[in-house]
Design a protein around this motif. Structure first.
Motif, PDB file in Angstrom:
ATOM      1  N   ALA A  20      15.455  -1.039  -3.089  1.00  0.00           N
ATOM      2  CA  ALA A  20      15.786  -1.488  -1.633  1.00  0.00           C
ATOM      3  C   ALA A  20      15.718  -3.458  -2.437  1.00  0.00           C
ATOM      4  O   ALA A  20      16.332  -3.904  -2.084  1.00  0.00           O
ATOM      5  CB  ALA A  20      14.921  -1.663  -0.933  1.00  0.00           C
ATOM      6  N   LYS A  21      14.932  -3.380  -2.898  1.00  0.00           N
ATOM      7  CA  LYS A  21      14.440  -5.171  -3.126  1.00  0.00           C
ATOM      8  C   LYS A  21      14.110  -5.220  -4.494  1.00  0.00           C
ATOM      9  O   LYS A  21      13.521  -4.280  -4.971  1.00  0.00           O
ATOM     10  CB  LYS A  21      13.086  -5.760  -2.489  1.00  0.00           C
ATOM     11  CG  LYS A  21      13.305  -5.698  -0.614  1.00  0.00           C
ATOM     12  CD  LYS A  21      14.771  -6.905   0.116  1.00  0.00           C
ATOM     13  CE  LYS A  21      14.803  -6.680   1.223  1.00  0.00           C
ATOM     14  NZ  LYS A  21      15.866  -7.781   1.397  1.00  0.00           N
ATOM     15  N   ASP A  22      13.534  -6.307  -5.306  1.00  0.00           N
ATOM     16  CA  ASP A  22      13.908  -7.128  -6.735  1.00  0.00           C
ATOM     17  C   ASP A  22      12.711  -7.811  -6.848  1.00  0.00           C
ATOM     18  O   ASP A  22      12.582  -9.018  -5.499  1.00  0.00           O
ATOM     19  CB  ASP A  22      14.837  -7.687  -7.773  1.00  0.00           C
ATOM     20  CG  ASP A  22      16.225  -6.378  -7.667  1.00  0.00           C
ATOM     21  OD1 ASP A  22      15.546  -5.161  -7.202  1.00  0.00           O
ATOM     22  OD2 ASP A  22      17.215  -6.958  -7.496  1.00  0.00           O
ATOM     23  N   VAL A  23      11.797  -7.508  -7.736  1.00  0.00           N
ATOM     24  CA  VAL A  23      10.831  -9.462  -7.820  1.00  0.00           C
ATOM     25  C   VAL A  23      11.237  -9.324  -9.300  1.00  0.00           C
ATOM     26  O   VAL A  23      10.672  -8.542  -9.655  1.00  0.00           O
ATOM     27  CB  VAL A  23       8.976  -8.311  -7.767  1.00  0.00           C
ATOM     28  CG1 VAL A  23       8.615  -9.981  -8.221  1.00  0.00           C
ATOM     29  CG2 VAL A  23       8.921  -8.117  -6.440  1.00  0.00           C
ATOM     30  N   ALA A  34       8.193  -8.539  -0.772  1.00  0.00           N
ATOM     31  CA  ALA A  34       9.588  -9.315   0.208  1.00  0.00           C
ATOM     32  C   ALA A  34       9.291  -9.890   1.952  1.00  0.00           C
ATOM     33  O   ALA A  34       9.889 -10.458   1.894  1.00  0.00           O
ATOM     34  CB  ALA A  34      11.252  -9.252  -0.253  1.00  0.00           C
ATOM     35  N   ALA A  35       8.612  -8.878   2.327  1.00  0.00           N
ATOM     36  CA  ALA A  35       8.167  -8.922   3.540  1.00  0.00           C
ATOM     37  C   ALA A  35       7.000  -9.507   3.928  1.00  0.00           C
ATOM     38  O   ALA A  35       6.743 -10.121   4.955  1.00  0.00           O
ATOM     39  CB  ALA A  35       7.885  -7.340   3.876  1.00  0.00           C
ATOM     40  N   GLY A  36       6.427 -10.386   2.425  1.00  0.00           N
ATOM     41  CA  GLY A  36       5.288 -11.194   3.121  1.00  0.00           C
ATOM     42  C   GLY A  36       4.143 -10.766   2.635  1.00  0.00           C
ATOM     43  O   GLY A  36       3.022 -11.244   3.606  1.00  0.00           O
ATOM     44  N   GLU A  37       3.506  -9.317   2.523  1.00  0.00           N
ATOM     45  CA  GLU A  37       2.435  -8.596   2.944  1.00  0.00           C
ATOM     46  C   GLU A  37       2.048  -8.846   1.333  1.00  0.00           C
ATOM     47  O   GLU A  37       0.319  -8.443   1.453  1.00  0.00           O
ATOM     48  CB  GLU A  37       2.722  -7.155   3.282  1.00  0.00           C
ATOM     49  CG  GLU A  37       3.672  -7.251   4.242  1.00  0.00           C
ATOM     50  CD  GLU A  37       3.825  -4.952   4.557  1.00  0.00           C
ATOM     51  OE1 GLU A  37       3.229  -4.430   3.574  1.00  0.00           O
ATOM     52  OE2 GLU A  37       5.187  -5.129   4.994  1.00  0.00           O
ATOM     53  N   ALA A  38       1.845  -9.767   0.365  1.00  0.00           N
ATOM     54  CA  ALA A  38       1.202  -9.544  -0.499  1.00  0.00           C
ATOM     55  C   ALA A  38       0.620 -10.568  -0.631  1.00  0.00           C
ATOM     56  O   ALA A  38       0.721 -12.196  -0.011  1.00  0.00           O
ATOM     57  CB  ALA A  38       2.359  -9.211  -1.970  1.00  0.00           C
ATOM     58  N   ALA A  68      -7.356  -5.809  -7.437  1.00  0.00           N
ATOM     59  CA  ALA A  68      -6.302  -5.613  -7.294  1.00  0.00           C
ATOM     60  C   ALA A  68      -5.584  -4.944  -6.732  1.00  0.00           C
ATOM     61  O   ALA A  68      -5.260  -3.709  -7.040  1.00  0.00           O
ATOM     62  CB  ALA A  68      -5.379  -6.450  -9.023  1.00  0.00           C
ATOM     63  N   PHE A  69      -5.227  -4.745  -5.515  1.00  0.00           N
ATOM     64  CA  PHE A  69      -4.327  -4.413  -4.402  1.00  0.00           C
ATOM     65  C   PHE A  69      -2.723  -4.368  -5.345  1.00  0.00           C
ATOM     66  O   PHE A  69      -1.867  -5.091  -5.828  1.00  0.00           O
ATOM     67  CB  PHE A  69      -4.086  -4.525  -3.322  1.00  0.00           C
ATOM     68  CG  PHE A  69      -5.274  -4.755  -2.429  1.00  0.00           C
ATOM     69  CD1 PHE A  69      -5.778  -3.112  -2.187  1.00  0.00           C
ATOM     70  CD2 PHE A  69      -6.568  -5.451  -2.337  1.00  0.00           C
ATOM     71  CE1 PHE A  69      -7.510  -3.283  -1.796  1.00  0.00           C
ATOM     72  CE2 PHE A  69      -7.369  -5.272  -1.880  1.00  0.00           C
ATOM     73  CZ  PHE A  69      -7.931  -4.128  -1.764  1.00  0.00           C
ATOM     74  N   PHE A  70      -2.013  -2.577  -4.653  1.00  0.00           N
ATOM     75  CA  PHE A  70      -0.894  -2.584  -4.582  1.00  0.00           C
ATOM     76  C   PHE A  70       0.361  -2.668  -3.861  1.00  0.00           C
ATOM     77  O   PHE A  70      -0.066  -2.120  -2.973  1.00  0.00           O
ATOM     78  CB  PHE A  70      -0.451  -0.672  -5.503  1.00  0.00           C
ATOM     79  CG  PHE A  70       0.513  -0.624  -6.197  1.00  0.00           C
ATOM     80  CD1 PHE A  70       1.222  -0.209  -6.768  1.00  0.00           C
ATOM     81  CD2 PHE A  70       2.068   0.090  -4.927  1.00  0.00           C
ATOM     82  CE1 PHE A  70       2.644  -0.293  -7.715  1.00  0.00           C
ATOM     83  CE2 PHE A  70       3.069   0.817  -5.735  1.00  0.00           C
ATOM     84  CZ  PHE A  70       2.836   0.409  -6.512  1.00  0.00           C
ATOM     85  N   PHE A  71       1.742  -3.355  -4.127  1.00  0.00           N
ATOM     86  CA  PHE A  71       1.877  -3.707  -3.551  1.00  0.00           C
ATOM     87  C   PHE A  71       3.648  -3.328  -4.175  1.00  0.00           C
ATOM     88  O   PHE A  71       4.020  -3.238  -5.429  1.00  0.00           O
ATOM     89  CB  PHE A  71       2.417  -5.072  -3.089  1.00  0.00           C
ATOM     90  CG  PHE A  71       1.498  -5.822  -2.148  1.00  0.00           C
ATOM     91  CD1 PHE A  71       0.913  -5.630  -0.815  1.00  0.00           C
ATOM     92  CD2 PHE A  71       0.326  -5.450  -2.646  1.00  0.00           C
ATOM     93  CE1 PHE A  71       0.128  -5.820  -0.535  1.00  0.00           C
ATOM     94  CE2 PHE A  71      -0.856  -6.261  -2.421  1.00  0.00           C
ATOM     95  CZ  PHE A  71      -1.135  -6.402  -1.354  1.00  0.00           C
ATOM     96  N   THR A  72       5.106  -2.808  -3.329  1.00  0.00           N
ATOM     97  CA  THR A  72       5.856  -2.671  -3.812  1.00  0.00           C
ATOM     98  C   THR A  72       6.610  -3.781  -3.689  1.00  0.00           C
ATOM     99  O   THR A  72       6.548  -4.705  -2.812  1.00  0.00           O
ATOM    100  CB  THR A  72       6.631  -1.246  -2.630  1.00  0.00           C
ATOM    101  OG1 THR A  72       6.720  -2.355  -1.153  1.00  0.00           O
ATOM    102  CG2 THR A  72       5.423  -0.141  -2.722  1.00  0.00           C
ATOM    103  N   PRO A  73       8.085  -3.582  -4.208  1.00  0.00           N
ATOM    104  CA  PRO A  73       8.634  -4.764  -3.991  1.00  0.00           C
ATOM    105  C   PRO A  73       8.893  -5.387  -2.900  1.00  0.00           C
ATOM    106  O   PRO A  73       9.173  -6.312  -2.058  1.00  0.00           O
ATOM    107  CB  PRO A  73       9.765  -4.131  -5.138  1.00  0.00           C
ATOM    108  CG  PRO A  73       9.345  -3.938  -5.827  1.00  0.00           C
ATOM    109  CD  PRO A  73       8.638  -3.172  -5.073  1.00  0.00           C
ATOM    110  N   THR A  74       9.374  -4.036  -1.925  1.00  0.00           N
ATOM    111  CA  THR A  74       9.647  -4.392  -0.301  1.00  0.00           C
ATOM    112  C   THR A  74       8.251  -5.196   0.381  1.00  0.00           C
ATOM    113  O   THR A  74       9.125  -5.915   0.886  1.00  0.00           O
ATOM    114  CB  THR A  74       9.782  -3.401  -0.113  1.00  0.00           C
ATOM    115  OG1 THR A  74      11.396  -2.607  -0.669  1.00  0.00           O
ATOM    116  CG2 THR A  74      10.062  -3.387   1.395  1.00  0.00           C
ATOM    117  N   GLN A  75       6.959  -4.402   0.050  1.00  0.00           N
ATOM    118  CA  GLN A  75       6.385  -5.286   0.920  1.00  0.00           C
ATOM    119  C   GLN A  75       6.268  -7.198  -0.232  1.00  0.00           C
ATOM    120  O   GLN A  75       6.093  -7.254   1.358  1.00  0.00           O
ATOM    121  CB  GLN A  75       5.027  -3.916   0.039  1.00  0.00           C
ATOM    122  CG  GLN A  75       4.460  -3.000   0.969  1.00  0.00           C
ATOM    123  CD  GLN A  75       3.302  -2.249   0.754  1.00  0.00           C
ATOM    124  OE1 GLN A  75       3.968  -2.196  -0.772  1.00  0.00           O
ATOM    125  NE2 GLN A  75       3.181  -1.904   1.578  1.00  0.00           N
TER     126      GLN A  75
END
Length: 147
Positions: free
Chosen positions: A79-82, A43-47, A34-41
């Protein structure tokens, strides 16, 4: 069958067995990572879209809403929220304004459905990835404020 052919058949069989075992191990690891992503990532569609992953950051103040065993809250990197939904018992250290990492995947309605919630273990700890994301978000916010 000549001894030379027997040796070649044994080597080919051993290599095929090793290849199958390697493929099975890699498949098992791939399905459990399970890879780690930030809320900004995120929101950018990287997940990933149809796969479990982790999102980390701070639990936004005033965002925790409880409905019996289901909890709704927001994870942010400033910066971004999830938006996150979790059904179950939260860790004792889970609090608003503190760091958390949630694992799960997105529902069709766009809300992150967590299967696991991890809270930081003391006052000074934050996962390095989450700390880096918060630092980057602060730098980006300062750059925008200067303009």
């Amino acid at each position: 069958m000549k001894p030379r052919h027997k040796r070649i058949a044994i080597i080919v069989g051993a290599l095929a067995g090793l290849g199958v075992a390697t493929a099975l191990v890699l498949n098992a690891l791939q399905s459990n990572v399970a890879f780690f992503f930030t809320p900004t990532q995120v929101a950018a569609g990287e997940a990933p879209k149809n796969r479990a992953f982790r999102v980390g950051g701070m639990v936004r103040e005033g965002s925790v809403k409880r409905d019996q065993m289901t909890v709704h809250f927001i994870v942010t990197d400033t910066a971004k929220d999830v938006r996150v939904t979790y059904t179950g018992i939260l860790p004792d250290l889970f609090k608003e304004g503190k760091g958390a990492v949630v694992q799960g995947k997105f529902n069709p309605d766009g809300e992150f459905h967590a299967t696991e919630v991890l809270a930081k273990h003391d006052e000074n700890y934050m996962p390095p990835e989450a700390q880096h994301a918060v630092d980057q978000a602060h730098k980006a916010a300062k750059t925008v404020d200067k303009k």
